[in-house]
Write a protein that holds these residues in place. Structure first.
Motif, mmCIF file in Angstrom:
data_model
loop_
_atom_site.group_PDB
_atom_site.id
_atom_site.type_symbol
_atom_site.label_atom_id
_atom_site.label_comp_id
_atom_site.label_asym_id
_atom_site.label_seq_id
_atom_site.Cartn_x
_atom_site.Cartn_y
_atom_site.Cartn_z
ATOM 1 N N ARG A 116 0.839 -1.205 0.000
ATOM 2 C CA ARG A 116 0.000 0.000 0.000
ATOM 3 C C ARG A 116 0.872 1.252 0.000
ATOM 4 N NH1 ARG A 116 -5.391 -1.221 1.367
ATOM 5 N NH2 ARG A 116 -5.802 0.988 1.518
ATOM 6 N N VAL A 118 1.191 4.680 1.237
ATOM 7 C CA VAL A 118 0.609 5.557 2.262
ATOM 8 C C VAL A 118 1.453 6.819 2.444
ATOM 9 C CG1 VAL A 118 -0.606 3.701 3.458
ATOM 10 C CG2 VAL A 118 1.742 4.275 4.132
ATOM 11 N N THR A 140 -5.997 12.669 9.200
ATOM 12 C CA THR A 140 -5.829 12.471 7.752
ATOM 13 C C THR A 140 -5.010 11.228 7.416
ATOM 14 O OG1 THR A 140 -3.862 13.877 7.736
ATOM 15 C CG2 THR A 140 -5.994 14.954 7.325
ATOM 16 N N ARG A 142 -3.651 7.945 6.079
ATOM 17 C CA ARG A 142 -3.996 7.035 4.982
ATOM 18 C C ARG A 142 -3.981 5.595 5.490
ATOM 19 N NH1 ARG A 142 -0.842 8.346 -0.293
ATOM 20 N NH2 ARG A 142 -2.568 7.139 -1.139
#
Length: 173
Positions: A116, A118, A140, A142
């Motif tokens: 992922r 991020v 915020t 991710r």
């Protein structure tokens, strides 16, 4: 033996409220000793004899008392102190949160997490703890706790480093 119990997703709104005085009373009523709590986010430190299903007993008592399921992550004092000291140096240039999986995730799922993107966040798993930078603040992220839970396939609860260090200091007193 000293344990840290982390209650998942309590006191975030009006519906899943667990007053810390009630939590202390409940844990003491279960025969746990030296029960202390830290702030309102569901952190308890206590002494107890090791038992096979302490977590299950806690979760059952919490649900019976408060009327909703409360997943619990348990760590021994030794495991907690390792987590408090274990943040990799290369993550220390930014604020860090620590994610505590309720159960050990499958290594293949941890590997999937590496896939992922991020950015700008950075993270690393050390032992039973995932350390994550929060360059833009926790609102915020991710790599949120929800994303962690879905990707790792286990319940996860997150604490900021200040809370982790404060709980570690509680065990020294």
């Amino acid at each position: 033996m000293i344990f840290v119990a982390l209650l998942h997703a309590v006191n975030l709104g009006a519906r899943r409220t667990v007053p810390m005085a009630d939590l202390r009373a409940l844990l003491t009523g279960l025969g746990l000793e030296d029960v202390r709590t830290y702030i309102q986010s569901g952190n308890a430190v206590f002494s107890a004899a090791p038992e096979t299903d302490l977590r299950g007993r806690l979760e059952a008592a919490l649900e019976a008392h408060f009327g909703f399921p409360v997943p619990v992550t348990l760590r021994t004092a030794h495991e907690w102190q390792e987590a408090a000291r274990g943040c990799p140096a290369h993550l220390r240039d930014e604020p860090v949160v620590l994610a505590f999986p309720r159960d050990p995730p499958d290594p293949a799922r941890v590997a999937a997490l590496h896939g992922r993107d991020v950015t700008p966040e950075r993270w690393e798993v050390v032992g039973q703890t995932l350390y994550q930078t929060v360059p833009d603040g926790v609102r915020t992220l991710r790599l949120s706790s929800g994303v962690l839970e879905r990707t790792l396939g286990v319940k996860v609860t997150v604490r900021n480093e200040r809370t982790v260090q404060a709980i570690a200091a509680m065990m020294d007193t």
